[in-house]
Scaffold this active site. Structure first.
Site, PDB file in Angstrom:
ATOM      1  N   ASP A 275      20.038   4.855 -17.336  1.00 15.23           N
ATOM      2  CA  ASP A 275      19.307   3.912 -18.175  1.00 15.23           C
ATOM      3  C   ASP A 275      19.479   2.530 -17.554  1.00 15.23           C
ATOM      4  O   ASP A 275      20.597   2.005 -17.470  1.00 15.23           O
ATOM      5  CB  ASP A 275      19.872   3.957 -19.598  1.00 15.23           C
ATOM      6  CG  ASP A 275      19.234   2.937 -20.537  1.00 15.23           C
ATOM      7  OD1 ASP A 275      18.462   2.075 -20.064  1.00 15.23           O
ATOM      8  OD2 ASP A 275      19.518   2.988 -21.741  1.00 15.23           O
TER       9      ASP A 275
ATOM     10  N   LYS B 272      23.903   7.728 -33.360  1.00 11.88           N
ATOM     11  CA  LYS B 272      25.097   7.507 -32.551  1.00 11.88           C
ATOM     12  C   LYS B 272      26.342   7.883 -33.351  1.00 11.88           C
ATOM     13  O   LYS B 272      26.563   7.371 -34.455  1.00 11.88           O
ATOM     14  CB  LYS B 272      25.172   6.043 -32.123  1.00 11.88           C
ATOM     15  CG  LYS B 272      24.039   5.620 -31.208  1.00 11.88           C
ATOM     16  CD  LYS B 272      24.079   4.139 -30.904  1.00 11.88           C
ATOM     17  CE  LYS B 272      22.890   3.723 -30.041  1.00 11.88           C
ATOM     18  NZ  LYS B 272      22.866   2.268 -29.786  1.00 11.88           N
TER      19      LYS B 272
ATOM     20  N   ASP C  31      12.185   2.593 -18.537  1.00  7.11           N
ATOM     21  CA  ASP C  31      13.424   2.016 -18.018  1.00  7.11           C
ATOM     22  C   ASP C  31      14.443   3.076 -17.627  1.00  7.11           C
ATOM     23  O   ASP C  31      15.641   2.812 -17.598  1.00  7.11           O
ATOM     24  CB  ASP C  31      14.038   1.056 -19.037  1.00  7.11           C
ATOM     25  CG  ASP C  31      14.239   1.699 -20.403  1.00  7.11           C
ATOM     26  OD1 ASP C  31      13.950   2.904 -20.556  1.00  7.11           O
ATOM     27  OD2 ASP C  31      14.686   0.989 -21.325  1.00  7.11           O
TER      28      ASP C  31
END
Length: 360
Positions: free
Chosen positions: A223, A162, A111
């Site tokens: 993305d 993250k 993707d």
């Protein structure tokens, strides 16, 4: 390097309703399934054998691509019975690889639209003697991504989740979703269970003293996980901002596929695609959008940064911005649909039913 694995098993839940009937890599971008662009770029980099790791709607890939000969490739298909994650999927297809233990194997997430210099990543892998090499890209806001700090030679120092606070943002480098594995490293991944390369394989290799090399390549990278990103990616392919040898026509403001019909006074701009058998009627204005095969845009409709599904219909004078219309859905005349709206497959919206402005 001659072999690659493409990870195309995800359900694409963030892209629904685009992925209700179609797996994410088979949704059309710039007129062809997105996967076509990845396969063509791999072939251009010297890859000739590709294994597709499939799962969701796995049955649609092989009828379309066959053995890959039309693209100059030899393609094999391996289907996961249960989802195995990125690492598990890589391990699951290992038996189909022909490489020797020290040979490089290219691995792509299914993707990511990127201008990555694939040959340069392989050269980096070979000249540094790495066990795994990763494509890294720099982003202005890394909070949504895992961070990958490296030393002055590019050797990976850590894999950080993250960041939650400004103090945790120690680099603007992120994992861009393309790797080169030493073939023998693939066999170290546990078999028969879900494994994440990002959360398990890479950190464990690092802690065991393996050499993980990062190569920063800050060319085009996107993305395609959200509808807005997918629409933008398709437009960028048409405009030539994102490189691909698989765009079926010249790069420019618009791409009209064979058998599509566009009225002479309709205006198509900013990388708009009109798929096979689709129709854009008189007075319509379509900007930065994808009109999938068989869709109909009626007179005077205004569509911006949106995706109109296969055989869907947008009624006269309707205004759509940042919207996804599912396959077979019908939006009646004089509706206004704004950023983030998703109309499900085969839904029906009556004329004038949704508005953000006065009807006067």
């Amino acid at each position: 390097m001659t072999e690659a694995i493409l990870l195309v098993g995800g359900k694409g839940t963030r892209l629904r309703p685009l992925t209700v009937h179609t797996p994410k890599p088979m949704v059309r971008a710039a007129g062809v399934p997105f996967l076509t662009h990845q396969l063509a770029r791999a072939r251009a980099a010297g890859v000739d054998h590709i294994v597709l790791a499939t799962s969701y709607l796995a049955e649609v890939f092989e009828p379309y691509f066959g053995d890959g000969s039309s693209l100059g490739l030899h393609i094999e298909y391996v289907t996961e019975v249960e989802p195995l994650g990125t690492g598990g999927a890589i391990r699951n297809v290992a038996a189909r690889l022909h490489s020797a233990p020290d040979d490089p194997v290219l691995i792509f997430n299914g993707d990511i639209l990127t201008g990555l210099d694939i040959r340069a990543l392989v050269r980096t892998h070979e000249t540094t003697g790495a066990d795994v090499s990763l494509h890294l890209t720099k982003v202005t806001d890394p909070r949504a991504y895992g961070l990958v700090p490296t030393d002055e030679t590019g050797r990976v120092l850590a894999f950080l989740e993250k960041p939650q606070t400004p103090e945790e943002i120690v680099t603007d480098q992120i994992n861009a979703g393309a790797y080169v594995f030493r073939r023998s490293v693939v066999d170290t991944i546990p078999q028969g269970r879900p494994v994440s390369v990002e959360r398990e394989t890479f950190p464990e290799l690092l802690s065991a003293g393996a050499h993980l090399q990062g190569m920063v390549d800050s060319t085009y990278w996107l993305d395609l996980g959200t509808p807005a990103a997918f629409v933008r990616g398709s437009a960028d392919l048409v405009l030539g901002r994102a490189p691909s040898p698989a765009v079926p026509g010249r790069c420019g403001d618009r791409l009209i596929l064979p058998t599509a019909r566009v009225a002479p006074d309709a205006k198509l701009t900013d990388g708009t695609v009109v798929g096979e058998g689709a129709y854009v009627a008189e007075g319509a204005r379509v900007s930065g959008s994808t009109i999938l095969p068989g869709a109909v845009i009626e007179p005077g409709a205004v569509i911006t940064d949106s995706l109109i599904g296969t055989r869907a219909r947008v009624g006269e004078r309707s205004v759509l911005t940042g919207t996804v219309i599912g396959d077979g859905a019908i939006v009646g005349a004089d509706n206004e649909l704004r950023d983030g709206m998703r109309i499900w497959c085969d839904a029906r919206i009556p004329a004038g039913a949704v508005r953000f402005s006065s009807d006067q």
